[in-house]
Design a protein around this motif. Structure first.
Motif, PDB file in Angstrom:
ATOM      1  N   LEU A   1       0.832  -1.205   0.000  1.00 23.21           N
ATOM      2  CA  LEU A   1       0.000   0.000   0.000  1.00 23.21           C
ATOM      3  C   LEU A   1       0.869   1.258   0.000  1.00 23.21           C
ATOM      4  CD1 LEU A   1      -2.842   1.200   0.169  1.00 23.21           C
ATOM      5  CD2 LEU A   1      -2.655   1.065   2.655  1.00 23.21           C
ATOM      6  N   LYS A   2       1.934   1.249   0.797  1.00 20.91           N
ATOM      7  CA  LYS A   2       2.853   2.388   0.821  1.00 20.91           C
ATOM      8  C   LYS A   2       3.473   2.612  -0.548  1.00 20.91           C
ATOM      9  CE  LYS A   2       4.398   2.139   5.633  1.00 20.91           C
ATOM     10  NZ  LYS A   2       5.564   1.845   6.485  1.00 20.91           N
TER      11      LYS A   2
ATOM     12  N   PHE B   1       1.504   6.807  -6.759  1.00 22.21           N
ATOM     13  CA  PHE B   1       0.420   7.739  -7.090  1.00 22.21           C
ATOM     14  C   PHE B   1       0.869   9.177  -6.864  1.00 22.21           C
ATOM     15  CE2 PHE B   1      -3.465  10.086  -5.916  1.00 22.21           C
ATOM     16  CZ  PHE B   1      -4.165   9.943  -7.103  1.00 22.21           C
ATOM     17  N   GLY B   2       1.604   9.406  -5.786  1.00 22.29           N
ATOM     18  CA  GLY B   2       2.113  10.744  -5.499  1.00 22.29           C
ATOM     19  C   GLY B   2       3.066  11.231  -6.572  1.00 22.29           C
TER      20      GLY B   2
ATOM     21  N   GLY C   1       2.227   1.794  -3.441  1.00 15.28           N
ATOM     22  CA  GLY C   1       1.181   2.328  -4.317  1.00 15.28           C
ATOM     23  C   GLY C   1       0.929   3.800  -4.076  1.00 15.28           C
ATOM     24  N   ILE C   2       0.923   4.201  -2.817  1.00 14.97           N
ATOM     25  CA  ILE C   2       0.687   5.613  -2.487  1.00 14.97           C
ATOM     26  C   ILE C   2       1.829   6.478  -3.001  1.00 14.97           C
ATOM     27  CG2 ILE C   2       0.567   7.241  -0.559  1.00 14.97           C
ATOM     28  CD1 ILE C   2      -1.037   5.081   0.950  1.00 14.97           C
TER      29      ILE C   2
END
Length: 66
Positions: free
Chosen positions: A36-37, A43-44, A39-40
């Motif tokens: 998840l990290k 995305f950033g 992916g974030i």
């Protein structure tokens, strides 16, 4: 008396396997949080690039009008 023995055996098996199950669950949760990290962060980066492109376009437009 046999039912009590069966219940004790079942409870002891459950208690002994609980730490193994908890460790596996913790490992899985840790892996998912790591994904998840990642992916974030990805995305950033995409949003940052998009903002940079828009900003460059706006600066060019302002320079051309001046």
């Amino acid at each position: 008396m046999k039912m009590i023995k069966k219940a004790l055996v079942a409870a002891s098996v459950a208690v002994m396997s609980a730490p193994v199950f908890a460790e596996d669950l913790l490992s899985t949760a840790s892996t998912e949080i790591g994904a998840l990290k990642t992916g974030i962060v990805a995305f950033g980066v995409v949003v940052g690039i998009a903002i940079a492109i828009v900003s460059i376009g706006l600066v060019k437009r302002v320079i051309n009008k001046a």
